[in-house]
Motif scaffolding. Structure first.
Motif, short mmCIF file in Angstrom:
data_model
loop_
_atom_site.label_atom_id
_atom_site.label_comp_id
_atom_site.label_asym_id
_atom_site.label_seq_id
_atom_site.Cartn_x
_atom_site.Cartn_y
_atom_site.Cartn_z
N ARG A 35 4.09 -6.77 7.99
CA ARG A 35 3.86 -5.12 8.77
C ARG A 35 2.97 -5.37 9.49
N GLU A 36 2.00 -6.09 10.08
CA GLU A 36 1.48 -6.32 11.33
C GLU A 36 2.60 -6.87 12.64
N LYS A 38 -4.93 -9.59 -2.51
CA LYS A 38 -5.56 -9.19 -4.06
C LYS A 38 -3.92 -9.20 -4.42
N PRO A 93 -0.95 1.44 -5.14
CA PRO A 93 -2.15 0.20 -4.52
C PRO A 93 -2.25 0.55 -3.17
N ASP A 94 -3.82 0.67 -3.24
CA ASP A 94 -4.17 1.41 -1.64
C ASP A 94 -4.15 0.25 -0.74
N GLU A 95 -3.85 -0.86 -0.69
CA GLU A 95 -3.85 -1.68 0.28
C GLU A 95 -2.43 -2.40 -0.10
N ASP A 96 -2.25 -3.81 1.32
CA ASP A 96 -1.10 -3.95 1.14
C ASP A 96 -1.97 -6.20 0.51
N GLU A 97 -0.73 -6.75 -0.12
CA GLU A 97 -1.42 -7.87 -0.18
C GLU A 97 -0.75 -9.24 0.74
N ALA A 145 0.60 -1.28 -0.07
CA ALA A 145 -0.04 0.06 0.69
C ALA A 145 1.23 1.25 0.10
N ARG A 159 1.18 -7.02 4.53
CA ARG A 159 0.44 -7.72 5.57
C ARG A 159 0.71 -7.51 7.06
#
Length: 459
Positions: free
Chosen positions: A115-116, A205, A104-108, A88, A112
């Protein structure tokens, strides 16, 4: 790793211990960014760098470690992401002008999860266009060089990733493997590359799946423990179940020096043979299978899958002409000539191959092969035209890896012991479907005896 080694030279697992002892994640990221500035220009590994985002993430990580609440063992660890995986807010080009402005506006999903877990995403690494070639060059960013000799290729399609990991620009890299794109570049740069079983790492995605289920996400690192640490995060919740399977006390190992008589570089052949001899000296039960012809039908399958995938993708871009490389245009034309009958016949061939390899892995725990058939070649050339005096086609260097993708098997590239001054050679260990755990345990047990990481230059 000695006490005087720079911060960027530490492994992911070393970082976790050091952060627990008070090392600042910001100090690590500052040192890493400085190292990237000094190193990346000669290799062209990282093509999109997010320095401000990395520093902000490092500060957040420092607060978690200070409070005794790290998100995971990877909290504060610097990583890169291959440029065909979505992050993202960071440009994702897939090495093509068609996606030069895509953000993109979101992480694959695996991104994610990293990142978490607190991992610090430094940026994106270079790829060949649509990640369908075995070297790393594109019209947007140019050519990536091998850290052991920048005039040579690091392989592809994860060429930028391995150049970054091998030189300490990150601790590990998140990559994809559709036909060997993790394992061969790892072999060309002296790294550990892991292609997990199909469906182990859920993607979510992302870019269109032009290689279907052949392509999966996995990590590249300088050591086995870092690969396993990455898998614990990106493959949750499947990974604990897979790792619960034990390594047999005396694994049965098959060794195929080549596939169907394909030529192999003499230096690779000699290094692998020495490694096999050392494995036998350690008490491992290794049976040579020669000739080995089980994988031969895949030679006709791979072009059908890749060419139809490219043709299908470009149908979604009506104005693609003039925007892609001649090699991609040739693949599109070839794919357009193929029929549904050709595609279904390819899938039927894969089903037959699966039955053959199921029988093989009923008899053996692992299959060992060379990882690549050729040593690194000039960086801007797509493939070596000759191997061991024999003319070969574009996939001649890649004969050992694609079968793993077709059948959804796990496989790992491990760096062999090489003479001083030599370029790296990787050995591939393949296991049966969903036997990722025993494969990982085997690699961990024999790392340091059969498989040894070396820096291209002393850090």
């Amino acid at each position: 790793m000695n006490d005087r080694a720079p911060l960027w030279a530490m492994s992911a697992c070393e970082f976790a211990r050091a952060f627990a002892d008070g090392l600042s994640p910001r100090a690590v990221i500052e040192a890493t960014l400085s190292h990237i500035a000094a190193t990346n220009p000669r290799l062209n590994a990282i093509v999109t760098l997010d320095a401000s985002g990395a520093l902000a993430a490092a500060d957040a990580s420092a607060r978690r470690w200070h409070d005794g609440k790290p998100a995971s063992a990877l909290d504060g660890v610097p990583v890169t992401v291959k440029d065909n995986i979505l992050v993202a807010g960071l440009r994702a080009t897939w090495g093509s002008k068609l996606y030069r402005d895509f953000v993109p506006d979101e992480d694959e999903l695996p991104v994610r999860r990293l990142r978490e877990a607190g991992a610090i995403i430094l940026g994106k690494t270079n790829v060949p266009e649509f990640t369908v070639h075995g070297y790393t060059d594109n019209a947007l960013f140019g050519t990536t060089g091998n850290p052991w000799d920048p005039a040579l290729t690091p392989g592809g399609s994860s060429g930028g990733a391995v150049a970054a990991v091998a030189t300490g620009m990150c601790a590990f890299a998140l990559c994809t493997d559709g036909g060997g794109s993790i394992r061969r570049p790892a072999a060309h740069t002296g790294l550990v590359g892991f292609k997990p079983s199909r469906d182990t790492v859920v993607r979510g995605k992302g870019f269109p799946a032009i290689l279907g289920e052949f392509e999966v996400i996995g990590p590249i690192a300088r050591g086995v423990e870092d690969v396993l640490a990455a898998m614990e995060v990106i493959a949750a919740p499947a990974w604990p179940r897979l790792m619960a399977a034990p390594l047999p006390p005396r694994p049965r190992i098959a060794y195929a020096p080549t596939f169907g008589g394909a030529p192999v570089d003499p230096f690779i052949r000699d290094v692998i043979e020495r490694t096999i001899a050392e494995a036998r000296a350690l008490g491992l039960d290794v049976e040579t299978l020669s000739p080995f012809t089980l994988a031969d039908p895949l030679e006709a399958v791979w072009p059908v899958i890749s060419q139809t995938g490219v043709a299908w993708l470009l149908e979604q871009h009506p104005a693609w002409q003039g925007q892609v490389s001649p090699a991609i245009a040739e693949m599109e034309a070839a794919g357009r000539r193929l029929s549904a009958r050709d595609y279904l016949n390819a899938l039927d061939q894969v089903a037959a191959l699966r039955r053959s390899f199921d029988a093989l892995f009923a008899q053996y725990d692992f299959l060992i092969t060379p990882c690549a058939a050729a040593m690194p070649w000039p960086a801007a050339e797509s493939h070596p035209p000759v191997i061991d005096g024999q003319p070969v086609g574009p996939r001649g260097h890649a004969v050992f890896t694609a079968i793993v993708n077709a059948l959804g098997l796990p496989a790992m590239s491990l760096p062999c012991v090489i003479p001083d001054g030599a370029l790296p050679v990787g050995l591939q260990v393949i296991a049966g479907r969903d036997h990722d755990g025993p494969l990982a345990r085997f690699a961990r047990e024999y790392e340091g005896r059969l498989f040894v990481h070396r820096w291209p230059n002393s850090p």
